[in-house]
Design an enzyme around this catalytic site. Sequence first.
Site, PDB file in Angstrom:
ATOM      1  N   GLY A   1      27.904 -15.639 -36.960  1.00 57.36           N
ATOM      2  CA  GLY A   1      26.941 -15.801 -35.863  1.00 57.36           C
ATOM      3  C   GLY A   1      26.890 -14.563 -34.984  1.00 57.36           C
TER       4      GLY A   1
ATOM      5  N   TYR B   1      21.992 -29.189 -26.755  1.00 56.33           N
ATOM      6  CA  TYR B   1      22.933 -28.055 -26.728  1.00 56.33           C
ATOM      7  C   TYR B   1      23.642 -27.990 -25.371  1.00 56.33           C
ATOM      8  CZ  TYR B   1      24.153 -23.010 -26.607  1.00 56.33           C
ATOM      9  OH  TYR B   1      24.785 -21.801 -26.487  1.00 56.33           O
TER      10      TYR B   1
ATOM     11  N   ILE C   1      34.078 -26.065 -40.134  1.00 58.07           N
ATOM     12  CA  ILE C   1      34.831 -26.480 -38.948  1.00 58.07           C
ATOM     13  C   ILE C   1      34.922 -28.001 -38.836  1.00 58.07           C
ATOM     14  CG2 ILE C   1      32.818 -26.297 -37.420  1.00 58.07           C
ATOM     15  CD1 ILE C   1      36.513 -25.706 -36.527  1.00 58.07           C
TER      16      ILE C   1
ATOM     17  N   ASP D   1      33.471 -18.706 -41.978  1.00 54.37           N
ATOM     18  CA  ASP D   1      32.162 -19.303 -41.717  1.00 54.37           C
ATOM     19  C   ASP D   1      31.896 -20.306 -42.828  1.00 54.37           C
ATOM     20  OD1 ASP D   1      29.718 -18.098 -39.681  1.00 54.37           O
ATOM     21  OD2 ASP D   1      29.163 -19.590 -41.178  1.00 54.37           O
TER      22      ASP D   1
HETATM   23  C1  AKB Z   1      20.406 -20.013 -26.150  1.00 53.43           C
HETATM   24  O1  AKB Z   1      19.382 -19.458 -25.696  1.00 53.43           O
HETATM   25  O2  AKB Z   1      20.413 -21.144 -26.648  1.00 53.43           O
HETATM   26  C2  AKB Z   1      21.718 -19.273 -26.040  1.00 53.43           C
HETATM   27  C3  AKB Z   1      22.444 -19.614 -24.797  1.00 53.43           C
HETATM   28  C4  AKB Z   1      21.905 -19.217 -23.493  1.00 53.43           C
HETATM   29  O3  AKB Z   1      23.475 -20.219 -24.854  1.00 53.43           O
HETATM   30  N1  AKB Z   1      21.503 -17.854 -26.112  1.00 53.43           N
END
Ligand code: AKB
Length: 314
Positions: A11, A144, A51, A34
């Site tokens: 990554g 996220y 992982i 990876d």
């Molecule tokens: C994203 O844009 O998802 C990443 C971050 C800010 O964690 N680069």
Amino acid sequence: MAKILIVGANGQIGSELVGALAAKHGAQNVIATDISPNNLYAAPRYQVLDILDKAALAKLVEEEEIDQVYQLAALLSATGEAAPLKAWTLNMDGLLNILEVARVRLEAGKPMQVFWPSSIAAFGPNTPPVNTPQMTVMDPSTIYGISKLAGERLCEYYFAKYGVDVRSIRYPGIISYKSPPGGGTTDYAIAIFHAALKNETYSCFLEADTTLPMIYMPDAIRATIELMEAPSANIAIRSAYNIDGLSFNPQELFEAIRAKRPEFQIEYKPDARQQIAKTWPQSLDDSKAQQDWGWEAHISLPQLVDDMLANITV
Ligand code: AKB
């Protein structure tokens, strides 16, 4: 010298951290892993590791007597929105597997330091956006960001309950030339350079005035290593530290690039990523990182632009 394991080495961060750690600790002491069999960035030692396979992770850590692990495997904000359950599983179970392996090793008298990246995505629409404090409202609205906030709580929990020496940074958008843009909302700031060097008009998926915190890769790598090398007693934050680098919007970045390439053009076609970006901070208060481990960003926007234009291969 430490024996180091890097998970997610293909990554964006891994592509540069492996070399930096190999230069410090010796190429043979850094094991890059990876899920893909392809050693994309020619790591001196490379092997396949999923992982999510905790037994394989524990075996590798035991066999290689790992002292330090960097868990970098994750789906980023934009790709995470396309596959929320996959993002949650990879981002959370990946971290939990590392923390559990570290806990078991610590209980066996073999301490293992853990690094795990958090992000500005852990903040949300009700977070104060300018000079965002270390401790503040955190109400992320992407899967996220939710995984990053939950991950921060897990890191603090494993430190407080078990004594696992886990450390983390809330990275701003990282800009770099070695790896291609990888599914993040801040990745417009990488893609724009590729367009400029291909003499293409850049179609920007964010609005012109969307200011976000960013950092150039050499500063991000230095921050990571400085945090991991700081004495444990100095590390008062076991969730994740704010670090600040640069703040700019797409129009400001475009103008900085056009100062070097006057023919360069941009158009604005905001998409769903605009909705993500507008919930994130514009700049961060990083005074805790300054106090605890001496953090200071070095690289300015003009230096970043010169370096990116000189190094990207398109
Ligand atoms: C994203 O844009 O998802 C990443 C971050 C800010 O964690 N680069």
